[in-house]
Design a protein around this motif. Structure first.
Motif, PDB file in Angstrom:
ATOM      1  N   ALA A  14       0.859  -1.187   0.000  1.00 35.31           N
ATOM      2  CA  ALA A  14       0.000   0.000   0.000  1.00 35.31           C
ATOM      3  C   ALA A  14       0.891   1.231   0.000  1.00 35.31           C
ATOM      4  CB  ALA A  14      -0.909  -0.009   1.229  1.00 35.31           C
ATOM      5  N   LEU A  15       0.339   2.360  -0.437  1.00 32.56           N
ATOM      6  CA  LEU A  15       1.140   3.578  -0.541  1.00 32.56           C
ATOM      7  C   LEU A  15       0.523   4.712   0.259  1.00 32.56           C
ATOM      8  CD1 LEU A  15       1.981   3.638  -4.366  1.00 32.56           C
ATOM      9  CD2 LEU A  15       3.347   2.677  -2.508  1.00 32.56           C
ATOM     10  N   ALA A  16       1.386   5.462   0.934  1.00 30.74           N
ATOM     11  CA  ALA A  16       1.015   6.724   1.552  1.00 30.74           C
ATOM     12  C   ALA A  16       1.772   7.804   0.794  1.00 30.74           C
ATOM     13  CB  ALA A  16       1.370   6.735   3.031  1.00 30.74           C
ATOM     14  N   VAL A  17       1.069   8.617   0.041  1.00 26.94           N
ATOM     15  CA  VAL A  17       1.722   9.621  -0.792  1.00 26.94           C
ATOM     16  C   VAL A  17       2.146  10.805   0.070  1.00 26.94           C
ATOM     17  CG1 VAL A  17       1.483  11.160  -2.772  1.00 26.94           C
ATOM     18  CG2 VAL A  17       0.387   8.903  -2.802  1.00 26.94           C
ATOM     19  N   VAL A  18       3.427  11.140  -0.009  1.00 25.46           N
ATOM     20  CA  VAL A  18       3.998  12.224   0.783  1.00 25.46           C
ATOM     21  C   VAL A  18       3.966  13.506  -0.046  1.00 25.46           C
ATOM     22  CG1 VAL A  18       6.068  13.033   1.972  1.00 25.46           C
ATOM     23  CG2 VAL A  18       5.468  10.606   2.011  1.00 25.46           C
ATOM     24  N   HIS A  19       3.446  14.577   0.545  1.00 24.07           N
ATOM     25  CA  HIS A  19       3.313  15.833  -0.183  1.00 24.07           C
ATOM     26  C   HIS A  19       4.255  16.911   0.329  1.00 24.07           C
ATOM     27  CE1 HIS A  19      -0.448  14.357  -2.049  1.00 24.07           C
ATOM     28  NE2 HIS A  19      -0.681  13.833  -0.863  1.00 24.07           N
ATOM     29  N   MET A 233      16.334  -0.874   1.832  1.00 24.95           N
ATOM     30  CA  MET A 233      14.942  -0.874   1.389  1.00 24.95           C
ATOM     31  C   MET A 233      14.466  -2.286   1.081  1.00 24.95           C
ATOM     32  SD  MET A 233      13.145   1.137  -1.802  1.00 24.95           S
ATOM     33  CE  MET A 233      13.444   2.764  -1.087  1.00 24.95           C
ATOM     34  N   GLN A 234      15.319  -3.050   0.417  1.00 25.09           N
ATOM     35  CA  GLN A 234      14.974  -4.441   0.117  1.00 25.09           C
ATOM     36  C   GLN A 234      14.776  -5.226   1.401  1.00 25.09           C
ATOM     37  OE1 GLN A 234      18.045  -6.571  -1.949  1.00 25.09           O
ATOM     38  NE2 GLN A 234      17.003  -8.545  -1.783  1.00 25.09           N
ATOM     39  N   ALA A 235      15.640  -5.003   2.391  1.00 24.27           N
ATOM     40  CA  ALA A 235      15.562  -5.757   3.637  1.00 24.27           C
ATOM     41  C   ALA A 235      14.286  -5.450   4.399  1.00 24.27           C
ATOM     42  CB  ALA A 235      16.780  -5.448   4.508  1.00 24.27           C
ATOM     43  N   THR A 236      13.962  -4.167   4.564  1.00 21.62           N
ATOM     44  CA  THR A 236      12.796  -3.839   5.373  1.00 21.62           C
ATOM     45  C   THR A 236      11.498  -4.249   4.690  1.00 21.62           C
ATOM     46  OG1 THR A 236      11.863  -2.159   6.840  1.00 21.62           O
ATOM     47  CG2 THR A 236      12.355  -1.472   4.591  1.00 21.62           C
ATOM     48  N   LEU A 237      11.458  -4.171   3.345  1.00 20.15           N
ATOM     49  CA  LEU A 237      10.264  -4.635   2.651  1.00 20.15           C
ATOM     50  C   LEU A 237      10.142  -6.152   2.723  1.00 20.15           C
ATOM     51  CD1 LEU A 237      10.165  -2.291  -0.468  1.00 20.15           C
ATOM     52  CD2 LEU A 237       8.560  -2.344   1.434  1.00 20.15           C
ATOM     53  N   ALA A 248      -1.475  -5.694   4.543  1.00 16.88           N
ATOM     54  CA  ALA A 248      -0.986  -4.548   3.772  1.00 16.88           C
ATOM     55  C   ALA A 248       0.224  -3.939   4.458  1.00 16.88           C
ATOM     56  CB  ALA A 248      -2.080  -3.488   3.616  1.00 16.88           C
ATOM     57  N   VAL A 249       1.197  -3.549   3.656  1.00 18.44           N
ATOM     58  CA  VAL A 249       2.399  -2.860   4.128  1.00 18.44           C
ATOM     59  C   VAL A 249       2.405  -1.481   3.490  1.00 18.44           C
ATOM     60  CG1 VAL A 249       4.923  -2.824   4.055  1.00 18.44           C
ATOM     61  CG2 VAL A 249       3.711  -4.974   4.501  1.00 18.44           C
ATOM     62  N   VAL A 250       2.273  -0.444   4.315  1.00 13.16           N
ATOM     63  CA  VAL A 250       2.130   0.922   3.817  1.00 13.16           C
ATOM     64  C   VAL A 250       3.499   1.576   3.689  1.00 13.16           C
ATOM     65  CG1 VAL A 250       1.023   3.161   4.154  1.00 13.16           C
ATOM     66  CG2 VAL A 250      -0.108   1.072   4.979  1.00 13.16           C
ATOM     67  N   ALA A 251       3.900   1.854   2.470  1.00 11.94           N
ATOM     68  CA  ALA A 251       5.185   2.502   2.199  1.00 11.94           C
ATOM     69  C   ALA A 251       4.942   3.941   1.770  1.00 11.94           C
ATOM     70  CB  ALA A 251       5.939   1.748   1.103  1.00 11.94           C
ATOM     71  N   SER A 252       5.651   4.881   2.381  1.00 10.21           N
ATOM     72  CA  SER A 252       5.519   6.282   1.986  1.00 10.21           C
ATOM     73  C   SER A 252       6.317   6.532   0.713  1.00 10.21           C
ATOM     74  CB  SER A 252       5.993   7.211   3.108  1.00 10.21           C
ATOM     75  OG  SER A 252       7.379   7.055   3.340  1.00 10.21           O
ATOM     76  N   VAL A 253       5.761   7.354  -0.176  1.00  5.16           N
ATOM     77  CA  VAL A 253       6.393   7.591  -1.470  1.00  5.16           C
ATOM     78  C   VAL A 253       6.050   9.009  -1.927  1.00  5.16           C
ATOM     79  CG1 VAL A 253       4.409   6.584  -2.683  1.00  5.16           C
ATOM     80  CG2 VAL A 253       6.609   6.714  -3.833  1.00  5.16           C
ATOM     81  N   ALA A 261      11.670   2.439  -7.276  1.00  5.64           N
ATOM     82  CA  ALA A 261      12.680   1.830  -6.409  1.00  5.64           C
ATOM     83  C   ALA A 261      12.030   0.887  -5.403  1.00  5.64           C
ATOM     84  CB  ALA A 261      13.464   2.923  -5.684  1.00  5.64           C
ATOM     85  N   ILE A 262      10.889   1.280  -4.863  1.00  6.85           N
ATOM     86  CA  ILE A 262      10.170   0.432  -3.911  1.00  6.85           C
ATOM     87  C   ILE A 262       9.682  -0.840  -4.588  1.00  6.85           C
ATOM     88  CG2 ILE A 262       8.034   0.287  -2.558  1.00  6.85           C
ATOM     89  CD1 ILE A 262       8.461   3.255  -1.850  1.00  6.85           C
ATOM     90  N   LEU A 263       9.143  -0.702  -5.794  1.00  6.06           N
ATOM     91  CA  LEU A 263       8.653  -1.877  -6.519  1.00  6.06           C
ATOM     92  C   LEU A 263       9.791  -2.844  -6.825  1.00  6.06           C
ATOM     93  CD1 LEU A 263       6.216  -0.085  -8.991  1.00  6.06           C
ATOM     94  CD2 LEU A 263       5.571  -1.564  -7.070  1.00  6.06           C
ATOM     95  N   ALA A 264      10.932  -2.316  -7.243  1.00  8.12           N
ATOM     96  CA  ALA A 264      12.082  -3.179  -7.533  1.00  8.12           C
ATOM     97  C   ALA A 264      12.538  -3.903  -6.280  1.00  8.12           C
ATOM     98  CB  ALA A 264      13.226  -2.340  -8.107  1.00  8.12           C
ATOM     99  N   ALA A 265      12.571  -3.182  -5.142  1.00  8.22           N
ATOM    100  CA  ALA A 265      12.992  -3.812  -3.888  1.00  8.22           C
ATOM    101  C   ALA A 265      11.992  -4.868  -3.442  1.00  8.22           C
ATOM    102  CB  ALA A 265      13.160  -2.746  -2.807  1.00  8.22           C
ATOM    103  N   ALA A 266      10.701  -4.603  -3.631  1.00  2.11           N
ATOM    104  CA  ALA A 266       9.681  -5.566  -3.227  1.00  2.11           C
ATOM    105  C   ALA A 266       9.755  -6.848  -4.054  1.00  2.11           C
ATOM    106  CB  ALA A 266       8.296  -4.940  -3.351  1.00  2.11           C
TER     107      ALA A 266
END
Length: 302
Positions: A14-19, A233-237, A248-253, A261-266
């Motif tokens: 899941a994503l939390a969009v950072v503004h 990033m790979q480790a924590t995901l 669900a794992v909420v990653a800020s982006v 980068a998050i998708l590649a690490a996941a």
């Protein structure tokens, strides 16, 4: 007989969009809006289905103007503090849907479990249930820390969803047994703060002064990962996505580049690591420091 393929790790992402400006490149308003549309479309194309939002700042309105059409996202909304009154909590939850441009949301979460533990906790929960019964939200739940006793609260209020903090540095959600207790109650668990507010990516020199005492431990953990040739990033995901009982794992982006980068690490192969060796010895102290810093930032921005 063919075995069913393993689900994609993105199915739990899941994503939390950072503004906040410090996470985004300086750009005119029109360019920022286009960048947000591109970020959301990239997420949709990758198969991400959950977007987590907060009722502060202008983020909800910006998201409401940028959804892909048709939107594939299930949106999680958080309440304002109960200190503003039960009527205000309900009105703001409705307003969140308006700002997001949505007729209904997927999940409405009480922002802090202490609101439910107080004298007006039952009245607050009844309001959330009423919104659910009217079809404005499909599910309701609350955000909690280990100290809040989430399983005890779940037995009392019977939520659909509980959101907890968990990451490599603070593994108490799992080690305390909270995740397994919630799973036994048929509660969906969402994990937040999976990147520990960026601490996994900071060198000792760049740590804020209030976190300087954790520098030696963080250096040890980064060295351990480097020796194993695993990106933080790979480790924590891998750690959070692999926890049992987590839906669900909420990653800020903040940008499409961060999301890629998050998708590649996941999608990277799960590393063979001693996860417990990567946790801080006193994660509660770190969580307290991070919480104080976040409250200060919100206060300064108000």
């Amino acid at each position: 007989m063919k075995s069913s393929p393993s689900p994609s790790p993105v199915s739990k992402l899941a994503l939390a969009v950072v503004h906040e400006p410090e996470r985004a490149l300086p750009a005119p308003a029109g360019a920022r809006e286009e960048a947000l549309r591109f970020l959301l479309q990239t997420a949709a194309d990758a198969g991400v289905t959950v977007i987590a939002t907060r009722p502060d700042g202008d983020g909800e309105r910006q998201l409401g103007q940028a959804w892909p059409f048709p939107s594939p996202f299930q949106v999680t909304v958080r309440t304002v503090s109960l200190s503003e009154g039960v009527d205000r909590v309900e009105a703001r939850a409705r307003r969140s849907l308006e700002r997001l441009g949505l007729p209904r949301g997927d999940t409405l979460l009480v922002s802090q479990a202490t609101d439910l533990a107080g004298v007006d906790g039952r009245a607050l929960w009844d309001r959330l249930n009423a919104l659910k019964d009217r079809g404005l939200f499909r599910r309701i739940g609350f955000c909690a820390t280990v100290e809040d006793g989430p399983a005890l609260l779940a037995r009392r209020f019977q939520p659909d969803v509980v959101q907890m903090r968990a990451n490599l540095l603070d593994q108490r959600a799992h080690s305390s047994g909270a995740l397994s207790e919630l799973a036994a109650l048929n509660v969906d668990v969402h994990l937040s703060s999976v990147f520990a507010r960026g601490l996994l990516f900071m060198s000792g020199e760049s740590l804020p002064s209030h976190l300087a005492e954790h520098a030696p431990a963080l250096s040890r953990i980064r060295r351990h990962l480097a020796e194993a040739r695993v990106d933080p990033m790979q480790a924590t995901l891998a750690y959070t996505l692999g926890l049992p009982g987590v839906s669900a794992v909420v990653a800020s982006v903040a940008s499409a580049a961060e999301l890629r980068a998050i998708l590649a690490a996941a999608h990277a192969p799960r590393p063979d690591l001693d996860w417990e060796a990567l946790a801080l010895a006193q994660p509660a102290a770190l969580a307290q420091s991070l919480g104080a810093a976040a409250r200060s930032a919100i206060s300064n921005a108000a």
